[in-house]
Design a protein around this motif. Sequence first.
Motif, mmCIF file in Angstrom:
data_model
loop_
_atom_site.group_PDB
_atom_site.id
_atom_site.type_symbol
_atom_site.label_atom_id
_atom_site.label_comp_id
_atom_site.label_asym_id
_atom_site.label_seq_id
_atom_site.Cartn_x
_atom_site.Cartn_y
_atom_site.Cartn_z
ATOM 1 N N TYR A 26 0.821 -1.209 0.000
ATOM 2 C CA TYR A 26 0.000 0.000 0.000
ATOM 3 C C TYR A 26 0.860 1.266 0.000
ATOM 4 N N LEU A 27 1.977 1.251 0.697
ATOM 5 C CA LEU A 27 2.847 2.422 0.689
ATOM 6 C C LEU A 27 3.457 2.627 -0.698
ATOM 7 N N GLY A 28 3.772 1.545 -1.392
ATOM 8 C CA GLY A 28 4.267 1.648 -2.760
ATOM 9 C C GLY A 28 3.210 2.198 -3.702
ATOM 10 N N LEU A 29 1.965 1.751 -3.525
ATOM 11 C CA LEU A 29 0.876 2.289 -4.345
ATOM 12 C C LEU A 29 0.706 3.783 -4.104
ATOM 13 N N ALA A 30 0.780 4.197 -2.857
ATOM 14 C CA ALA A 30 0.636 5.620 -2.532
ATOM 15 C C ALA A 30 1.723 6.431 -3.219
ATOM 16 N N GLN A 31 2.933 5.919 -3.238
ATOM 17 C CA GLN A 31 4.044 6.625 -3.876
ATOM 18 C C GLN A 31 3.812 6.730 -5.391
ATOM 19 N N ARG A 32 3.344 5.646 -6.012
ATOM 20 C CA ARG A 32 3.089 5.674 -7.455
ATOM 21 C C ARG A 32 1.953 6.629 -7.809
ATOM 22 N N VAL A 33 0.919 6.632 -6.973
ATOM 23 C CA VAL A 33 -0.212 7.518 -7.234
ATOM 24 C C VAL A 33 0.227 8.976 -7.108
ATOM 25 N N ARG A 34 1.086 9.289 -6.141
ATOM 26 C CA ARG A 34 1.589 10.660 -6.009
ATOM 27 C C ARG A 34 2.425 11.073 -7.219
ATOM 28 N N THR A 67 -7.967 16.140 -11.078
ATOM 29 C CA THR A 67 -7.486 14.767 -10.966
ATOM 30 C C THR A 67 -6.402 14.657 -9.908
ATOM 31 N N ARG A 68 -5.538 15.669 -9.815
ATOM 32 C CA ARG A 68 -4.478 15.663 -8.800
ATOM 33 C C ARG A 68 -5.069 15.556 -7.397
ATOM 34 N N ARG A 69 -6.106 16.347 -7.140
ATOM 35 C CA ARG A 69 -6.735 16.332 -5.813
ATOM 36 C C ARG A 69 -7.296 14.940 -5.503
ATOM 37 N N ARG A 70 -7.950 14.332 -6.480
ATOM 38 C CA ARG A 70 -8.514 12.995 -6.260
ATOM 39 C C ARG A 70 -7.422 11.948 -6.080
ATOM 40 N N LEU A 71 -6.339 12.062 -6.847
ATOM 41 C CA LEU A 71 -5.244 11.108 -6.707
ATOM 42 C C LEU A 71 -4.545 11.257 -5.354
ATOM 43 N N LEU A 72 -4.397 12.484 -4.893
ATOM 44 C CA LEU A 72 -3.766 12.683 -3.587
ATOM 45 C C LEU A 72 -4.649 12.147 -2.452
ATOM 46 N N ASP A 73 -5.963 12.268 -2.616
ATOM 47 C CA ASP A 73 -6.877 11.662 -1.630
ATOM 48 C C ASP A 73 -6.735 10.142 -1.632
ATOM 49 N N LEU A 74 -6.602 9.576 -2.823
ATOM 50 C CA LEU A 74 -6.403 8.136 -2.930
ATOM 51 C C LEU A 74 -5.091 7.724 -2.270
ATOM 52 N N ALA A 75 -4.046 8.510 -2.490
ATOM 53 C CA ALA A 75 -2.746 8.206 -1.879
ATOM 54 C C ALA A 75 -2.843 8.247 -0.356
ATOM 55 N N LYS A 76 -3.623 9.172 0.183
ATOM 56 C CA LYS A 76 -3.809 9.238 1.642
ATOM 57 C C LYS A 76 -4.469 7.962 2.162
ATOM 58 N N ARG A 77 -5.448 7.460 1.400
ATOM 59 C CA ARG A 77 -6.112 6.224 1.827
ATOM 60 C C ARG A 77 -5.159 5.041 1.789
ATOM 61 N N TYR A 78 -4.310 5.000 0.764
ATOM 62 C CA TYR A 78 -3.310 3.935 0.694
ATOM 63 C C TYR A 78 -2.313 4.052 1.841
ATOM 64 N N ASP A 79 -1.930 5.283 2.182
ATOM 65 C CA ASP A 79 -1.027 5.482 3.319
ATOM 66 C C ASP A 79 -1.661 4.977 4.611
#
Length: 70
Positions: free
Chosen positions: A6-14, A24-36
Amino acid sequence: MEQEFYLGLAQRVRAIAERADPFTRRRLLDLAKRYDAKGSPTARSGAAERPLPVPRTTPPISTFTGPGEA
């Protein structure tokens, strides 16, 4: 191991979010927070797990299964 995933996914999404438009950036950063959150050690405390279902109770089996003699 799941935490690293999940931490790797968060890094890729960022990384993808850096090249995205603002919406899209805002939505991707929200997704990265959930992965974190899923990848953090405190998230594995069991709070995210669903409780086990309550076992079903069945009526007791009758010793008399049909019409019988008295």
